[in-house]
Scaffold this active site. Structure first.
Site, PDB file in Angstrom:
ATOM      1  NE  ARG A   1       1.818  42.101  28.031  1.00  0.00           N
ATOM      2  CZ  ARG A   1       0.524  42.124  27.704  1.00  0.00           C
ATOM      3  NH1 ARG A   1      -0.213  43.162  28.041  1.00  0.00           N
ATOM      4  NH2 ARG A   1      -0.005  41.117  27.044  1.00  0.00           N
TER       5      ARG A   1
ATOM      6  CE  LYS B   1      21.632  39.331  39.721  1.00  0.00           C
ATOM      7  NZ  LYS B   1      22.734  38.387  40.028  1.00  0.00           N
TER       8      LYS B   1
ATOM      9  CD  GLU C   1      25.336  37.389  51.151  1.00  0.00           C
ATOM     10  OE1 GLU C   1      26.223  37.922  50.456  1.00  0.00           O
ATOM     11  OE2 GLU C   1      24.749  36.345  50.823  1.00  0.00           O
TER      12      GLU C   1
ATOM     13  CG  HIS D   1      27.655  34.036  46.670  1.00  0.00           C
ATOM     14  ND1 HIS D   1      28.347  34.855  47.534  1.00  0.00           N
ATOM     15  CD2 HIS D   1      26.340  34.228  46.957  1.00  0.00           C
ATOM     16  CE1 HIS D   1      27.485  35.515  48.295  1.00  0.00           C
ATOM     17  NE2 HIS D   1      26.259  35.155  47.974  1.00  0.00           N
TER      18      HIS D   1
ATOM     19  CD  GLU E   1      26.053  38.473  38.106  1.00  0.00           C
ATOM     20  OE1 GLU E   1      25.059  38.716  38.791  1.00  0.00           O
ATOM     21  OE2 GLU E   1      26.750  37.464  38.225  1.00  0.00           O
TER      22      GLU E   1
ATOM     23  NE  ARG F   1      23.596  42.582  40.543  1.00  0.00           N
ATOM     24  CZ  ARG F   1      22.330  42.957  40.529  1.00  0.00           C
ATOM     25  NH1 ARG F   1      21.876  43.746  39.578  1.00  0.00           N
ATOM     26  NH2 ARG F   1      21.500  42.550  41.467  1.00  0.00           N
TER      27      ARG F   1
ATOM     28  CG  ASN G   1      28.366  35.909  41.975  1.00  0.00           C
ATOM     29  OD1 ASN G   1      27.307  35.936  42.605  1.00  0.00           O
ATOM     30  ND2 ASN G   1      28.419  36.131  40.679  1.00  0.00           N
TER      31      ASN G   1
ATOM     32  CE  LYS H   1      22.807  43.658  45.187  1.00  0.00           C
ATOM     33  NZ  LYS H   1      22.131  42.397  45.443  1.00  0.00           N
TER      34      LYS H   1
ATOM     35  CG  HIS I   1      22.595  32.415  50.803  1.00  0.00           C
ATOM     36  ND1 HIS I   1      23.056  31.835  49.640  1.00  0.00           N
ATOM     37  CD2 HIS I   1      22.985  33.712  50.744  1.00  0.00           C
ATOM     38  CE1 HIS I   1      23.684  32.745  48.921  1.00  0.00           C
ATOM     39  NE2 HIS I   1      23.653  33.891  49.565  1.00  0.00           N
TER      40      HIS I   1
ATOM     41  CG  HIS J   1      25.403  29.507  44.858  1.00  0.00           C
ATOM     42  ND1 HIS J   1      25.725  30.424  43.873  1.00  0.00           N
ATOM     43  CD2 HIS J   1      24.564  30.150  45.701  1.00  0.00           C
ATOM     44  CE1 HIS J   1      25.106  31.572  44.126  1.00  0.00           C
ATOM     45  NE2 HIS J   1      24.402  31.440  45.226  1.00  0.00           N
TER      46      HIS J   1
HETATM   47  N1  LIG Z   1      17.384  39.000  44.792  1.00  0.00           N
HETATM   48  C1  LIG Z   1      18.643  38.922  45.201  1.00  0.00           C
HETATM   49  O1  LIG Z   1      19.517  39.644  44.706  1.00  0.00           O
HETATM   50  C2  LIG Z   1      18.988  37.976  46.302  1.00  0.00           C
HETATM   51  C3  LIG Z   1      20.237  38.058  46.925  1.00  0.00           C
HETATM   52  C4  LIG Z   1      20.508  37.201  47.985  1.00  0.00           C
HETATM   53  C5  LIG Z   1      19.549  36.281  48.402  1.00  0.00           C
HETATM   54  N2  LIG Z   1      18.341  36.214  47.765  1.00  0.00           N
HETATM   55  C6  LIG Z   1      17.297  35.267  48.191  1.00  0.00           C
HETATM   56  O2  LIG Z   1      16.904  35.611  49.519  1.00  0.00           O
HETATM   57  C7  LIG Z   1      16.332  34.460  50.125  1.00  0.00           C
HETATM   58  C8  LIG Z   1      16.801  34.380  51.544  1.00  0.00           C
HETATM   59  O3  LIG Z   1      16.395  35.535  52.238  1.00  0.00           O
HETATM   60  P1  LIG Z   1      16.365  35.601  53.826  1.00  0.00           P
HETATM   61  O4  LIG Z   1      17.627  35.077  54.362  1.00  0.00           O
HETATM   62  O5  LIG Z   1      15.947  36.962  54.184  1.00  0.00           O
HETATM   63  O6  LIG Z   1      15.291  34.500  54.196  1.00  0.00           O
HETATM   64  P2  LIG Z   1      13.717  34.563  54.559  1.00  0.00           P
HETATM   65  O7  LIG Z   1      13.007  35.554  53.755  1.00  0.00           O
HETATM   66  O8  LIG Z   1      13.241  33.163  54.493  1.00  0.00           O
HETATM   67  O9  LIG Z   1      13.749  35.032  56.075  1.00  0.00           O
HETATM   68  C9  LIG Z   1      14.339  34.201  57.054  1.00  0.00           C
HETATM   69  C10 LIG Z   1      13.341  33.885  58.172  1.00  0.00           C
HETATM   70  O10 LIG Z   1      13.201  35.017  59.013  1.00  0.00           O
HETATM   71  C11 LIG Z   1      11.821  35.371  59.160  1.00  0.00           C
HETATM   72  N3  LIG Z   1      11.808  36.809  59.349  1.00  0.00           N
HETATM   73  C12 LIG Z   1      12.042  37.758  58.417  1.00  0.00           C
HETATM   74  N4  LIG Z   1      12.122  38.961  58.984  1.00  0.00           N
HETATM   75  C13 LIG Z   1      11.928  38.790  60.309  1.00  0.00           C
HETATM   76  C14 LIG Z   1      11.923  39.664  61.409  1.00  0.00           C
HETATM   77  N5  LIG Z   1      12.200  40.969  61.291  1.00  0.00           N
HETATM   78  N6  LIG Z   1      11.659  39.148  62.631  1.00  0.00           N
HETATM   79  C15 LIG Z   1      11.432  37.817  62.767  1.00  0.00           C
HETATM   80  N7  LIG Z   1      11.457  36.940  61.764  1.00  0.00           N
HETATM   81  C16 LIG Z   1      11.712  37.420  60.541  1.00  0.00           C
HETATM   82  C17 LIG Z   1      11.168  34.846  57.920  1.00  0.00           C
HETATM   83  O11 LIG Z   1       9.794  34.613  58.113  1.00  0.00           O
HETATM   84  C18 LIG Z   1      11.946  33.544  57.678  1.00  0.00           C
HETATM   85  O12 LIG Z   1      11.426  32.534  58.488  1.00  0.00           O
HETATM   86  C19 LIG Z   1      16.760  33.274  49.274  1.00  0.00           C
HETATM   87  O13 LIG Z   1      15.651  32.799  48.583  1.00  0.00           O
HETATM   88  C20 LIG Z   1      17.775  33.865  48.315  1.00  0.00           C
HETATM   89  O14 LIG Z   1      17.758  33.216  47.066  1.00  0.00           O
HETATM   90  C21 LIG Z   1      18.062  37.042  46.729  1.00  0.00           C
HETATM   91 ZN   LIG Z   2      24.484  35.716  48.971  1.00  0.00          ZN
END
Ligand SMILES: NC(=O)c1ccc[n+]([C@@H]2O[C@H](COP(=O)([O-])OP(=O)(O)OC[C@H]3O[C@@H](n4cnc5c(N)ncnc54)[C@H](O)[C@@H]3O)[C@@H](O)[C@H]2O)c1
Ligand SMILES: [Zn+2]
Length: 370
Positions: A125, A147, A189, A252, A241, A245, A249, A231, A270, A256
């Site tokens: 929990r 999030k 971003e 986005h 949101e 917030r 978007n 942020k 993305h 999306h």
């Molecule tokens: N929670 C939120 O508010 C929020 C906001 C935006 C995006 N997201 C989510 O984030 C995700 C995308 O995140 P991302 O773009 O970081 O992708 P990711 O976590 O898949 O990382 C991208 C790639 O880079 C590699 N990697 C990470 N750090 C590295 C480093 N320092 N050196 C070498 N390789 C490295 C990872 O293994 C992966 O292959 C999506 O699922 C999206 O929905 C969440």
């Molecule tokens: Zn985004």
């Protein structure tokens, strides 16, 4: 040599700091120690990170601060944000004997941050979580704001929880091992924050964005810090949101839809979808007579200059058909009664949320952009 800098996320009892600095991982143990309930942490990471020297650096730094750590390594990639991997992770954490005073350290990009953060939200929990983001996208966006969640076959991020971290540590030096394409995608971003309400930051990015992408330490620190401040301010004003917030978007709704049409794979990352989405949001604002055409042109020119996509024609045989995109926008989580909501703009740094746009305008825009 740049110094660490801190940004406070003001959320009452759930307040926490974001620390930004090059080489910060070496000091992670000292930063973590004060927020731990006891000197025990479990690092959750992915296979790519586990094959870099960064993971060992983090582990040594915890050890030096007297923090016993163990590590769970998951497969890399978006597919890891699944019910299957969540179940696997929860069982592995229980195998390691977690209790209510264990802290989860999410060490990776947004995939690890979202999944490990969600596991922390629901295990026993609710366990404490510390985010140590390693992609530019995660450092400026996903690690901040609480999030967390996973995907289902029905769509992205459909299962999740708000679970604020206790601390965010963004070491810009780890970005050196990130692929240039992932770095650029995260940069979209950064541009987004500038376009929402920081016109001076946009001018700075026009002048120094290439330094951020070339790995210049001071430029990266400034870009990450400014984005974290932006942020943090939005999250503090609107944690769940209900209002401002939604500005985050920008780009986005289109983004999306483009990602959905391209299958969330290597075709279009993305951040690349967001770059295209921001161009479309500015173009739409110009069509509606809200925004000067010259501002939309500046946005397009800067994104193109750093190598981000700005034309639908640049993706998958001319990009998805307008009606496919239109349908996808109606299914967006943020659509109301099937009608997509847009963040539009009166110019660079003057975004506003909640706009509904008549279908004919959208169709005309998408036809023109094809
Ligand atoms: N929670 C939120 O508010 C929020 C906001 C935006 C995006 N997201 C989510 O984030 C995700 C995308 O995140 P991302 O773009 O970081 O992708 P990711 O976590 O898949 O990382 C991208 C790639 O880079 C590699 N990697 C990470 N750090 C590295 C480093 N320092 N050196 C070498 N390789 C490295 C990872 O293994 C992966 O292959 C999506 O699922 C999206 O929905 C969440
Ligand atoms: Zn985004």
């Amino acid at each position: 040599v740049s110094q660490d800098q801190r940004v406070a996320v003001a959320l009452g009892a759930r307040s926490y700091d974001i620390v930004v600095g090059a080489g910060l991982l070496k000091r992670a143990g000292a930063e973590l120690a004060p927020v731990l309930r006891r000197s025990d942490a479990i690092i959750v990471t992915d296979a790519n990170l586990a094959s870099t020297p960064h993971l060992g650096g983090l582990e040594r730094s915890l050890e030096a601060a007297g923090i016993a750590s163990r590590c769970v390594v998951l497969p890399s990639g978006e597919a890891t944000k699944s019910m299957t991997q969540l179940g696997e992770l929860l069982d592995r954490l229980l195998d390691l004997g977690v209790d209510r005073s264990t802290t989860i350290v999410a060490f990776g990009g947004g995939v690890i941050g979202d999944l490990a953060g969600f596991a922390a939200a629901i295990l026993l929990r609710g366990l404490d979580c510390v985010q140590v983001p390693t992609t530019l996208l995660a450092q400026v966006d996903s690690a901040i704001g609480g999030k967390t969640g996973i995907n289902t076959r029905h769509g992205k991020n459909l299962i999740g929880a708000f679970h604020q971290p206790r601390l965010v540590l963004a070491d810009t030096a780890v970005l050196a091992s990130l692929s240039p394409r992932e770095l650029r995608a995260g940069y979209a971003e950064v541009v987004k924050y500038a376009l929402i309400d920081r016109p001076d930051f946009f001018a700075w990015l026009e002048a120094h964005g290439h330094n951020v992408l070339a790995g210049d330490a001071a430029a990266q620190q400034h870009a990450v810090l400014t984005s974290c401040r932006a942020k943090a301010a939005v999250v503090a004003a609107d944690e769940r949101e209900g209002g401002v917030r939604a500005l985050l978007n920008l780009g986005h709704t289109f983004g999306h839809a483009l990602e959905a049409a391209c299958g969330y794979g290597d075709e279009l990352l993305h951040g690349e979808a967001v770059a295209l989405g921001m161009v479309l949001a500015f173009d739409l604002s110009v069509r509606l007579g809200l925004c000067p055409a010259a501002d939309a042109e500046r946005v397009r020119a800067h994104l193109a200059a750093v190598g981000l996509p700005t034309k639908l024609g640049g993706i998958k045989a001319g990009g998805p058909a307008p009606d496919t995109l239109f349908a996808a926008m109606g299914h967006d989580k943020k659509a109301q009664e099937g009608r997509p909501r847009f963040v539009l703009t009166r110019g660079i740094g003057q975004a506003f949320a909640g706009a509904e746009v008549v279908p004919a305008e959208l169709e005309a825009l998408l036809e023109a952009a094809a």
